[in-house]
Design an enzyme around this catalytic site. Structure first.
Site, short mmCIF file in Angstrom:
data_model
loop_
_atom_site.label_atom_id
_atom_site.label_comp_id
_atom_site.label_asym_id
_atom_site.label_seq_id
_atom_site.Cartn_x
_atom_site.Cartn_y
_atom_site.Cartn_z
N LYS A 1 0.78 -1.16 0.25
CA LYS A 1 -0.16 0.05 -0.01
C LYS A 1 1.15 1.46 0.07
O LYS A 1 1.99 1.17 0.49
CB LYS A 1 -0.86 0.06 1.27
CG LYS A 1 -2.01 0.95 1.08
CD LYS A 1 -3.29 0.35 0.39
CE LYS A 1 -4.39 1.20 0.12
NZ LYS A 1 -5.55 0.60 -0.33
N ASP B 1 -7.25 4.41 -4.53
CA ASP B 1 -7.79 4.48 -3.37
C ASP B 1 -8.30 5.69 -2.91
O ASP B 1 -8.70 6.56 -3.78
CB ASP B 1 -6.63 3.96 -2.17
CG ASP B 1 -7.42 3.67 -0.75
OD1 ASP B 1 -7.86 2.55 -0.91
OD2 ASP B 1 -7.42 4.28 0.18
P1 NDP Z 1 -12.89 8.20 -2.95
O1 NDP Z 1 -11.87 9.40 -2.61
O2 NDP Z 1 -13.47 7.92 -4.20
O3 NDP Z 1 -14.11 8.34 -1.79
C1 NDP Z 1 -13.95 8.42 -0.51
C2 NDP Z 1 -15.14 8.95 0.23
O4 NDP Z 1 -15.15 8.67 1.55
C3 NDP Z 1 -15.59 10.19 -0.02
O5 NDP Z 1 -16.99 10.51 -0.23
C4 NDP Z 1 -14.99 11.05 1.19
O6 NDP Z 1 -15.55 12.08 1.63
C5 NDP Z 1 -15.39 10.02 2.33
N1 NDP Z 1 -14.22 10.16 3.29
C6 NDP Z 1 -12.99 9.74 3.02
N2 NDP Z 1 -12.10 10.19 4.18
C7 NDP Z 1 -13.12 10.35 4.96
C8 NDP Z 1 -13.17 10.61 6.46
N3 NDP Z 1 -11.85 10.79 6.95
N4 NDP Z 1 -14.08 11.17 7.20
C9 NDP Z 1 -15.39 11.01 6.43
N5 NDP Z 1 -15.60 10.80 4.97
C10 NDP Z 1 -14.54 10.51 4.38
O7 NDP Z 1 -12.41 6.98 -2.48
P2 NDP Z 1 -12.94 5.14 -2.52
O8 NDP Z 1 -14.29 5.12 -2.83
O9 NDP Z 1 -12.05 4.81 -3.69
O10 NDP Z 1 -12.56 4.48 -1.19
C11 NDP Z 1 -13.48 4.38 -0.25
C12 NDP Z 1 -12.83 3.50 0.69
O11 NDP Z 1 -13.12 1.99 0.11
C13 NDP Z 1 -11.68 3.44 1.33
O12 NDP Z 1 -11.81 3.01 2.48
C14 NDP Z 1 -10.87 2.61 0.54
O13 NDP Z 1 -9.39 2.09 1.28
C15 NDP Z 1 -11.87 1.52 0.33
N6 NDP Z 1 -11.41 0.77 -0.91
C16 NDP Z 1 -11.33 1.17 -2.22
C17 NDP Z 1 -10.99 0.24 -3.33
C18 NDP Z 1 -10.95 1.00 -4.72
O14 NDP Z 1 -10.93 0.36 -5.57
N7 NDP Z 1 -11.10 2.35 -4.89
C19 NDP Z 1 -10.78 -0.76 -3.27
C20 NDP Z 1 -10.86 -1.43 -1.72
C21 NDP Z 1 -11.14 -0.74 -0.62
P3 NDP Z 1 -14.88 13.45 1.18
O15 NDP Z 1 -14.78 13.88 -0.17
O16 NDP Z 1 -15.48 14.71 1.98
O17 NDP Z 1 -13.37 13.31 1.79
#
Ligand code: NDP
Length: 452
Positions: free
Chosen positions: A124, A164
């Site tokens: 990672k 991510d």
């Molecule tokens: P994005 O950046 O596309 O979206 C993240 C979302 O979560 C946004 O709505 C963001 O809001 C919110 N968010 C992020 N950090 C925080 C925080 N500290 N508190 C509250 N809200 C938060 O990321 P992904 O959709 O790609 O990833 C989301 C989750 O899925 C993560 O845990 C990631 O590790 C996991 N994941 C992702 C994969 C992928 O293929 N993308 C694969 C496997 C797991 P805001 O815009 O306000 O920050």
């Protein structure tokens, strides 16, 4: 006991890494019985070895704002374990990123990747750079500077990063361009690429779709389906969007979405048109979810209240929940609210979104609880399929990739059942199942390969 001894050592070695220690604790505690029944792992001290990354890189990332200000962020890549394949795992850009968070994600990735049935090791990376509010030119300059150092450590047969939080198609494009220029080679060094230049069908959709397929598999064990189920989704980024899309396709009704500022509750459900609005809002205009409630009168917006000891979104009445934002977003109290208000299926799109207290509540309530390691493995699975297509210099059709993804999620579910199903209580502990199945594959490979 061996597990306790190793946990003590790991805790003493990195006492300032709470997320990492939480992830290790969760895995090792659920492995205790299995390790006791299989002394070969203790003899080779596999637990202590698997909790220590192969290597970690930390580097300076200098870049310039549009106004000419010089900024310095920190880059990290943790190559955790390559016993079963090249290192593989995403890159996160978020101000909270530090070594603890990258190590927790890398550690989880080892076992998740093993569950996918594909040959991928665990890694990672990330940076405390915050892409929010930055211009495209600033993001590009940052990505180029990040890759100017990272390129030394990665490669299509060595370590293949992906996206991510904060790293989507735009960032992958800039990083790929920088790598290609420095190395003068066009290879599958990153996944999540645009489909026109080496990406795979279904990669953007894969994590969200996979989490829904996993929920569907869990429901099937009770002769049930997602049709007509009210669902809570947190987040509104990549994973949340495609979770909503697949749920709608399968006849379920997503009613919430969120970002770090607050959440919306749409009593009439998020349908295809409303989801198209969210995708434009988040992926093109990069706006806030609050706007959803201004656009659709059926929705109510609630701002995040940091003084509360729980998140009211998780108290909304529903049958299923898809946490898809970030780590530790569901605490013990949230979990109690969920169980009390009818949630009996949880499929984690995010990594480690539930605190240990929350997990305890779900397991005690004997509901269908799919931990991230299993439920969100669809993303890295299609990344693995992207690597295969790049190596073959071929493209599979959308339908072909989707079918493979479905098959992989079913195989992951089956492995969880194999090691997590208890006949006496007729209950599957997917946490234990996922951890044992993933661990066994990696640990056996480590035994085969000697003390390295
Ligand atoms: P994005 O950046 O596309 O979206 C993240 C979302 O979560 C946004 O709505 C963001 O809001 C919110 N968010 C992020 N950090 C925080 C925080 N500290 N508190 C509250 N809200 C938060 O990321 P992904 O959709 O790609 O990833 C989301 C989750 O899925 C993560 O845990 C990631 O590790 C996991 N994941 C992702 C994969 C992928 O293929 N993308 C694969 C496997 C797991 P805001 O815009 O306000 O920050």
């Amino acid at each position: 006991m061996y597990v306790d001894e190793v946990l003590k050592k790991v805790n003493a070695r990195d006492p300032d890494q709470p997320e990492f220690l939480q992830a290790v604790d969760e895995v090792f505690v659920s492995l205790a019985d299995f390790i006791e029944e299989n002394p070969q792992y203790q003899k080779a001290n596999i637990l202590e070895r698997v909790a220590e990354p192969d290597r970690t890189f930390i580097f300076r990332v200098p870049w310039e704002t549009d106004d000419g200000e010089v900024m310095v962020d920190r880059g990290i890549r943790v190559q955790f374990n390559n016993a079963i394949g090249p290192y593989k795992g995403g890159i996160r850009f978020h101000p909270s990123v530090d070594l603890s968070i990258v190590k927790f994600l890398g550690f989880e990735q080892i076992f998740k990747n093993a569950l996918t049935t594909l040959p991928m090791g665990g890694a990672k990376g990330g940076s405390d750079f915050d892409p929010k509010g930055k211009s495209n030119a600033e993001v590009m300059r940052f990505c180029q500077s990040f890759m100017a150092e990272l390129y030394k450590y990665i490669g299509p047969d060595v370590d293949v990063p992906a996206g991510d939080i904060g790293v989507g198609a735009r960032e992958i494009g800039y990083m790929f361009g920088a790598y290609k220029r420095i190395r003068n080679e066009f290879t599958g060094v990153l996944t999540g690429k645009n489909r026109d230049w080496g990406g795979s069908h279904i990669r953007p959709e894969a994590t969200g779709y996979g989490a829904v397929y996993f929920a569907d598999e869990m429901l099937k064990t009770r002769g049930d389906s997602l049709d007509g189920k009210v669902c809570l989704i947190s987040g509104s980024g990549n994973v949340a969007q495609y979770t909503a899309e697949k749920l709608i396709q399968l006849g379920a009704e997503p009613v919430t979405l969120s970002d770090s500022s607050g959440f919306i509750y749409d009593a009439e459900g998020v349908d295809e048109d409303k989801l198209a609005f969210v995708m434009e809002l988040k992926n093109v205009r990069r706006g806030r979810i609050e706007e959803y409630a201004r656009e659709f009168s059926s929705a109510k917006y609630t701002a995040t209240d940091p003084t509360l000891d729980h998140n009211p979104m998780w108290a909304v009445e529903a049958a299923c929940a898809f946490p898809s934002a970030t780590q530790n977003e569901i605490n013990g109290k949230d979990a109690e609210h969920m169980v009390k208000n009818g949630v009996f299926v949880i499929s984690e799109g995010a990594n480690m979104p539930t605190t240990p207290e929350g997990v305890e509540v779900f397991l005690e309530a004997k509901i269908l609880y799919g931990p991230g390691k299993a439920a969100n493995a669809g993303g890295v699975s299609v990344s693995g399929l992207e690597m295969s297509q790049n190596s073959l210099r071929l493209f599979w059709t959308r339908q072909e990739v989707d079918e493979r993804l479905r098959g992989i999620m079913a195989a992951i579910h089956e492995q969880c059942m194999m090691y997590g199903y208890d006949e006496k209580s007729n209950y599957t502990n997917y946490v234990k199942g996922a951890n044992v199945a993933g661990f066994k594959k990696v640990a056996d490979a480590m035994l085969d390969q000697g003390l390295v």
